[in-house]
Design a protein around this motif. Structure first.
Motif, short mmCIF file in Angstrom:
data_model
loop_
_atom_site.label_atom_id
_atom_site.label_comp_id
_atom_site.label_asym_id
_atom_site.label_seq_id
_atom_site.Cartn_x
_atom_site.Cartn_y
_atom_site.Cartn_z
N THR A 162 0.82 -1.21 0.00
CA THR A 162 0.00 0.00 0.00
C THR A 162 0.86 1.26 0.00
O THR A 162 0.59 2.22 -0.72
CB THR A 162 -0.91 0.00 1.25
OG1 THR A 162 -1.71 -1.18 1.21
CG2 THR A 162 -1.81 1.22 1.28
N TYR A 163 1.92 1.23 0.78
CA TYR A 163 2.80 2.39 0.87
C TYR A 163 3.43 2.67 -0.48
O TYR A 163 3.43 3.80 -0.97
CB TYR A 163 3.86 2.12 1.93
CG TYR A 163 4.72 3.31 2.27
CD1 TYR A 163 4.16 4.44 2.87
CD2 TYR A 163 6.08 3.30 2.00
CE1 TYR A 163 4.95 5.53 3.19
CE2 TYR A 163 6.87 4.39 2.31
CZ TYR A 163 6.31 5.52 2.91
OH TYR A 163 7.10 6.59 3.21
N SER A 209 0.84 3.95 -3.00
CA SER A 209 0.38 5.30 -2.66
C SER A 209 1.40 6.34 -3.07
O SER A 209 1.05 7.42 -3.57
CB SER A 209 0.12 5.42 -1.15
OG SER A 209 -0.86 4.50 -0.76
N ASP A 217 0.06 6.68 -6.86
CA ASP A 217 -0.96 7.69 -6.56
C ASP A 217 -0.35 9.04 -6.19
O ASP A 217 -1.09 10.01 -5.97
CB ASP A 217 -1.83 7.22 -5.39
CG ASP A 217 -2.57 5.92 -5.72
OD1 ASP A 217 -2.65 5.59 -6.92
OD2 ASP A 217 -3.06 5.25 -4.78
N LEU A 252 0.76 10.20 -3.55
CA LEU A 252 0.30 10.77 -2.28
C LEU A 252 1.49 11.25 -1.46
O LEU A 252 2.59 10.73 -1.60
CB LEU A 252 -0.46 9.71 -1.46
CG LEU A 252 -1.79 9.22 -2.03
CD1 LEU A 252 -2.45 8.25 -1.05
CD2 LEU A 252 -2.71 10.41 -2.32
N GLU A 271 0.22 10.74 4.16
CA GLU A 271 -1.02 10.05 3.78
C GLU A 271 -0.76 8.60 3.42
O GLU A 271 -1.54 7.71 3.75
CB GLU A 271 -1.67 10.76 2.58
CG GLU A 271 -2.70 11.79 3.00
CD GLU A 271 -3.31 12.49 1.78
OE1 GLU A 271 -3.84 11.78 0.90
OE2 GLU A 271 -3.18 13.72 1.69
N ALA A 272 0.35 8.40 2.71
CA ALA A 272 0.72 7.03 2.31
C ALA A 272 0.92 6.17 3.55
O ALA A 272 0.46 5.01 3.61
CB ALA A 272 1.99 7.04 1.46
N ALA A 327 -0.39 6.64 6.49
CA ALA A 327 -1.68 6.41 7.14
C ALA A 327 -2.41 5.25 6.46
O ALA A 327 -3.01 4.38 7.11
CB ALA A 327 -2.54 7.67 7.11
N LYS A 328 -2.34 5.22 5.14
CA LYS A 328 -2.98 4.11 4.42
C LYS A 328 -2.29 2.78 4.73
O LYS A 328 -2.93 1.73 4.84
CB LYS A 328 -2.94 4.38 2.91
CG LYS A 328 -4.02 5.32 2.43
CD LYS A 328 -3.98 5.43 0.90
CE LYS A 328 -5.08 6.37 0.39
NZ LYS A 328 -6.42 5.79 0.55
N ALA A 329 -0.96 2.86 4.85
CA ALA A 329 -0.21 1.63 5.15
C ALA A 329 -0.58 1.08 6.52
O ALA A 329 -0.72 -0.13 6.70
CB ALA A 329 1.29 1.90 5.07
N ASP A 359 -3.37 1.44 7.97
CA ASP A 359 -4.68 0.84 7.78
C ASP A 359 -4.56 -0.57 7.20
O ASP A 359 -5.25 -1.50 7.63
CB ASP A 359 -5.44 1.74 6.82
CG ASP A 359 -6.92 1.64 7.06
OD1 ASP A 359 -7.35 1.96 8.19
OD2 ASP A 359 -7.61 1.18 6.12
N ALA A 360 -3.68 -0.70 6.23
CA ALA A 360 -3.48 -2.00 5.59
C ALA A 360 -2.90 -3.01 6.58
O ALA A 360 -3.30 -4.19 6.62
CB ALA A 360 -2.55 -1.86 4.38
#
Ligand SMILES: Nc1ncnc2c1ncn2[C@@H]1O[C@H](COP(=O)(O)OP(=O)(O)O)[C@@H](O)[C@H]1O
Ligand SMILES: Nc1ncnc2c1ncn2[C@@H]1O[C@H](COP(=O)(O)OP(=O)(O)O)[C@@H](O)[C@H]1O
Ligand SMILES: [Mg+2]
Ligand SMILES: [Mg+2]
Ligand SMILES: [Mg+2]
Ligand SMILES: [Mg+2]
Lengths: 331, 213, 331, 213
Positions: free
Chosen positions: B142-143, B146, B150, B152, B156-157, B159-161, B163-164
Motif C-alpha cells: 500500500t505504501y 500510494s 498515486d 500521495l 497520507e501514504a 496512514a494508508k499503510a 490501515d493495511a
C-alpha cells in the motif's frame, strides 16, 4: 506467582553466577555474556561442542558442560533463544582450531540466531558445523509448518557428539554421529499444568482440574491436543505409541529410553511412568539397553513428562557409555 | 524531504515513541503470545526497544539518519533473541543501507521493500502463514503504490499503510499458523491473533504518529 | 489434583518397580517388601549402610543405593515411616557379617520402627548400630519437644558413612564418622507452596499468594513461621543466618553447602539461591569446599528449598570426595 | 464374662466396626493431621484396620480371643508404619498377653493398663504433650476405677471411659504439642485437635458399640 527469584529480569544473570559459584573449577562465564564454557575452553586438539537456547530448561544447557559433553552453552532469556552475538562469542571461545559443532534445537529463533552466529564465526575463520535436532513427534513435519521441535532427544545428541569429540574425531565425524542420533530418536511430551514464567507471573495456558495437554513442547506453549485427565499408564501408552509409530522399529531393536520430567513433577511419578514404559518396550519386542529417568530438559515448574526412545547400534551404545563428567550427567 | 537534522530528530522521536509503546503493550503482546506461543513476545520487544532507546541516546551526534536506523537494527539483534530478534533486527539493519543518502519518499519505499524481502527471506514465511509477514506485506504494498502510483504525500501514504497493516493483523486471526511456534498447535492456532503481526502494526502506528507531529 | 499416577495406594509399589526397571543391574527389590537393595547385597567384607523412611522424598532414599553409599533403602508409604518388619528384612539382607549401620532421621515413627527392627535383627545375631540425624535447626531441641528433625543433611551422612564402609572400616568406625557429620551439620527449609499427597489430593496446608512458610520439614508439615513473600536473597539470608547461628563456626572454617530443592522448584531458582549463599559464606569468612545444588531430599511437588551447611575437616573432605556410584549421586 | 465363642465373635465384630469407622473417618483424620502433621493419619489407620479385617477373617477358627487381639497388633505393626503403627500395634500386641485366659472384666482392665503403659514407654509422651496419651490416660483411669472401685458392669464402665476419652480429645485442642510431628510447629500447634487422640476415641466408641450389641 511465588518464585525463588529477585527481579524477573535478573533470573538468567543470577542463575549463571550461581552456577559458576557451584562449579568454580568446571565453569567459566564469558565476560559480559550470558554464556558459560568449560573453565579450560578451548580444549586443545578437540572439536568444540556447543549448544544453547532459551533458559528455563535447566539443567539444559549449561548443566551438560564438561568432559565428554559440551564445551559451551549460551543462555538466552527465559524461553528466548540467545542473540547471535552471544552465540558467536561462545563459538569462538570453544574453538581450538579443530572447529565447532553447534547443536541446535529446531526453533526458528534458535536456527536463525545460530545461522547468523555461524556466519559471524566463519568470518573469523572458525570451522562451524550445525546439526538441528527435531525429535518431537507431536508436530507434523511438513513444508507447511516450521517442522518438528527439538526437545529431550537433544541430550542424547550432546552425549554422543561430546563423546566422539573427546575421542579426538574430526568435525565431520562428530557431525555424522550427532546426525545418527537425530535420525533415530523420537520424543513426545505432555503437561498436567502450565508453567509460570517469571516475566508473565501467571500460567502461560489455563488447564482445568480435569484436563491435560498432550504434545507440548518445552516452552510452555500449549500442546497439540487437550484431553481429559488420564492415569499414568494411559498417558504412557499414548505418548509411547506415538513415538513408536514414528520410529517404526523392528522387533529386537535395542533402544535407550528417557522419561523426562518437566520440572515440577516428583521423581516418584517419573518412575511410575518408567515402570509402564518398560512393560511397553517389552511388549513391542524392543530391548532396552539403558533407561534414563529424571529431569533432563525442563519447562520451569511445569508438571508433566516426555518420553524419548532412541534406537541404538553398537557405535551409539559405545558413545553413550563413554565417560562424561558434567554437573548434571556423569557416566 | 526534510534536512538531515530534522531526519535525525525524527528517528530519535520515533524510537522514543516505539519504546514507550512496546513497554505499554508488553503485557498485551505477551498475552497474545501465551495463547499460541511461549509468552515472551512482549518482554522481548520491550527489552529490545528499551535498549534501542538507550543506544540511540548515546549515539554519535554526527551519525547519519541511516546510521541511526542501522543502530536500531544492530541493537535489536543483540538484545532481543528469539525469532523476533533476527527478524526485526536483522531486517532493519540490512534495509538501513537504503537510507544511506537520507530519508526521502523514494528511499523510504526502498527501505520498506528491502525490509519485507529480508523478513521473508530470513523466516521463510509466505503470506497467510500467520506471521508478521501478513501485516507487513499489505502495508508495504500500500505504501509503495500510494507513493509511486498515486503520488500521495508520505504522511497520507503511511496512514494508508497503517490501515493495511491493521487489516493484516485481523486477517491473521482466522488463519492456521504455518510458521513460528504457533504452527506447533496445528488447527488450534485458528482464532488467535499473531503477536508479531500485532507488534508490527504498533510500530507502524508510532511511525505515523511521529510523522504527524 | 492431577498427578502422573494410577491409584494413590499403588504409587510406592509402582515407583519401586519403575526404579528397578531403570536400574536392573544396580537395584533389586526384596520379595514382598517395599525395600530396595544393591543387586549384589550383602557385599562381602563390608559393613552394610541402610536408610529408609517415608516415600515422597525421591531421590531419597533408594536413589542413593550403590557403591560408596547405601546398601539398602526401605520405602514406607508416602511420608509414613516403613514398618519394623520391612526394616528388619532390609537389615538382614544387607548384613554380610560385618554388621549394619542404620541411618535414621529423627522422627518418632522412624526411630520407633528402626528400634524395633534393630531388636528383631539383633535376635538373628546381626550387629546393628544406629545413628539419628537431626540437622533441622528450625526446631527447638529440648526435652519438651521430640527434638530436631532429620532433613537434607542426611545425604551427607549417607555419603560419609558409605565411603568409610567402602574402605573396609568396621562398624564402630563407620558410626563414628557418621556422627561426626551429624555433629557438624545444620539445615533450614522453606516453602513457597504446600505439597499435595496422592492420598489427600489437596495441599496439606493452605498458603496465600503472598505468604511463605519458614522452618518446614520434608513431610509437608507446616513450618514454624508464616511470613510475607520475600525475595530469593532475603530468604537465603534468613535461612543461612539461622543455620550459621546454630553451627557457630570460626572464620576460615571449610564448609560444604547444599541448596536443596523441595521437588517443584526449577533448578534455575536453586542457582539463584546458591549465588547469594556463596556471597554469604564469603562475607562470614567461611571457605566453601564444595557447593551442592539440586533436588536431594524432596517433599513431593512442594516449591521451596532448604539450605544446609556442614563444617568439614580433612577426614570428612576425603570421605565426601571418595567415589560413589548411585543413580542420584556420582562422585 | 461370656464364653470363648462369644468372646471370639466380639473381637471379630469389634474389628469390623473399627475398620468401618476408620475408613469412614479417613478424610477427617487426615484433615486433622494436615493442620499439625503430615496428612497421613487417616490413610495410615484405614490401611491398617482394613488389613486387620482381612487377617482376622483368615484367622484360625480355634485361635483364642487373646490370640486374635495379638493378631490385630501384629498386623498393625506390619501395615501402618509411621508413629501410630508401633504405638497402636506394638502396644496392642504386647498388652494382648493379659488376655491369655480370656476376656473378663479384670483382664480387660489389665489389658488397658498394660496398653497405656506401653504407649507411654514407646513414645515417651507424658500427659499434656498433645498426643493419644491425653485421650488414653483418662479413659483407662476411668475404666479401672469404674470396675475396680465402683463395681460397675463393664458396659457402663466402658461408656464412662469413652466419655473420658472425649474430654481428653477436647483437652488436646488448647495445648502446645511436645511430642509427635505437631511439636515441630511450636506455638502454632495450639488450637488444633490431635489426630491420634481422636482415632483413639473412635476406636473406643466402636468397642462400646460392639459391647452394646
Ligand atoms: N518464520 C517466521 N517468519 C516470520 N515471522 C515469524 C516467523 N517465526 C516467528 N515469526 C514472528 O515472530 C513472532 C514471535 O516472536 P517472539 O515471541 O518474540 O519469538 P519466539 O517465537 O522465538 O518466542 C510471531 O508472532 C511471528 O509473527
Ligand atoms: N511420641 C508419641 N507418643 C504418643 N503418641 C504419639 C507420639 N508421636 C505421635 N503420636 C501420635 O501419633 C499421631 C500421628 O500418627 P500418624 O500421623 O499416623 O504418624 P506420623 O506422625 O508418623 O505421620 C499423633 O496425632 C499422636 O497422637
Ligand atoms: Mg520465545
Ligand atoms: Mg514467543
Ligand atoms: Mg507420617
Ligand atoms: Mg501423620
Amino acid at each position: 506467582m511465588k518464585k525463588l527469584i529477585n527481579e524477573p529480569g535478573d533470573v538468567v544473570d543470577e542463575m549463571l553466577d550461581g552456577m559458576v559459584a557451584a562449579y568454580p573449577d568446571r565453569l567459566r562465564r564469558l565476560d559480559g555474556n550470558e554464556v558459560l564454557v568449560r573453565s579450560d575452553a578451548p580444549v586443545a586438539g578437540k572439536v568444540g561442542i556447543v549448544s544453547g537456547g532459551g533458559s528455563g530448561h535447566e539443567p539444559t544447557h549449561a548443566g551438560y558442560i564438561g568432559d565428554g559433553m559440551l564445551d559451551g552453552a549460551a543462555a538466552g532469556e527465559i524461553f528466548t533463544s540467545p542473540t547471535a552475538d552471544q552465540l558467536d562469542a561462545m563459538i569462538q571461545a570453544c574453538d581450538a582450531g579443530e572447529g565447532v559443532l553447534c547443536v541446535v534445537k529446531n526453533y526458528e529463533g534458535d536456527v536463525m540466531n545460530f545461522d547468523t552466529a555461524g556466519e559471524m564465526a566463519g568470518m573469523e575463520d572458525v570451522d562451524v558445523e550445525q546439526v538441528v535436532v527435531n525429535d518431537d513427534v507431536a508436530v507434523e513435519d511438513s513444508l507447511y509448518t516450521s517442522g518438528r521441535r527439538g526437545v529431550c532427544g537433544t541430550i542424547l545428541v550432546h552425549k554422543v557428539a561430546g563423546a566422539k569429540a573427546a575421542e579426538g574425531a574430526d568435525l565431520a565425524e562428530v557431525k555424522r554421529v550427532a546426525e545418527k542420533v537425530i535420525d533415530n530418536v523420537g520424543t513426545m511430551g505432555m503437561a498436567l499444568t502450565s508453567c509460570v514464567t517469571p516475566e508473565k507471573g501467571e500460567p502461560t495456558f489455563d488447564l482445568g482440574e480435569d484436563e491435560i495437554e498432550l504434545g507440548i513442547g518445552i516452552h510452555g506453549e500449549p500442546g497439540t491436543e487437550r484431553t481429559d485427565v488420564m492415569s499414568a499408564d494411559e498417558i504412557t501408552d499414548h505418548l509411547t505409541q506415538n513415538v513408536l509409530d514414528d520410529l517404526d522399529l523392528d522387533a529386537g531393536q535395542e533402544v535407550v529410553t528417557i522419561v523426562n520430567g518437566m520440572g515440577g513433577t516428583p521423581l516418584s511419578e517419573l518412575f511410575v511412568v518408567n515402570r509402564r514404559l518398560q512393560q511397553l518396550m517389552h511388549d513391542h519386542g524392543l530391548e532396552t539397553y539403558d533407561a534414563w529417568v529424571g529431569d533432563y530438559m525442563t519447562s520451569l515448574d511445569m508438571m508433566g513428562c516426555s518420553i524419548t526412545v532412541c534406537a541404538v547400534d553398537d557405535e551409539l551404545k559405545d558413545l553413550l557409555d563413554a565417560p562424561a563428567d558434567t554437573p548434571a550427567l556423569k557416566v | 524531504m526534510a534536512d538531515r537534522e530534522t531526519q535525525r530528530a525524527a528517528v530519535i522521536a520515533a524510537v522514543e515513541r516505539v519504546a514507550d509503546r512496546m513497554t505499554a503493550e508488553k503485557t498485551y503482546l505477551t498475552e497474545l503470545d501465551s495463547a499460541i506461543g511461549d509468552a515472551d513476545h512482549g518482554a522481548n520487544m520491550a527489552r529490545g526497544f528499551e535498549a534501542v532507546r538507550e543506544k540511540i541516546a548515546d549515539a554519535d551526534a554526527d551519525a547519519d539518519p541511516g546510521d541511526l536506523v542501522k543502530t536500531v537494527g544492530v541493537t535489536l539483534i543483540s538484545e532481543v533473541g528469539g525469532a523476533s530478534g533476527p527478524l526485526y533486527g536483522g531486517s532493519i539493519m540490512s534495509a538501513s543501507t537504503e537510507l544511506a543518502d537520507g530519508i526521502t519518499a523514494e528511499s523510504s519505499v526502498a527501505f520498506a521493500e528491502a525490509y519485507l524481502a529480508k523478513v521473508k527471506d530470513r523466516g521463510g514465511a509466505e503470506l497467510g502463514a500467520k506471521t508478521m509477514v501478513d501485516a507487513l506485506t499489505p502495508a508495504v504494498h500500500t505504501y509503495k503504490k500510494s507513493i509511486e502510483t498515486d503520488d500521495l504525500p508520505p504522511l497520507e501514504a503511511l496512514a494508508k499503510a497503517v490501515d493495511a497493516a491493521e487489516r493484516g493483523v485481523n486477517y491473521t486471526v482466522p488463519l492456521r499458523a504455518q510458521k513460528g511456534r504457533a504452527s506447533y498447535l496445528g488447527w488450534r492456532s485458528v482464532g488467535h491473533q499473531d503477536p508479531g503481526a500485532t507488534s508490527t502494526l504498533f510500530i507502524m502506528e508510532e511511525l505515523l504518529a511521529t510523522a504527524e507531529e
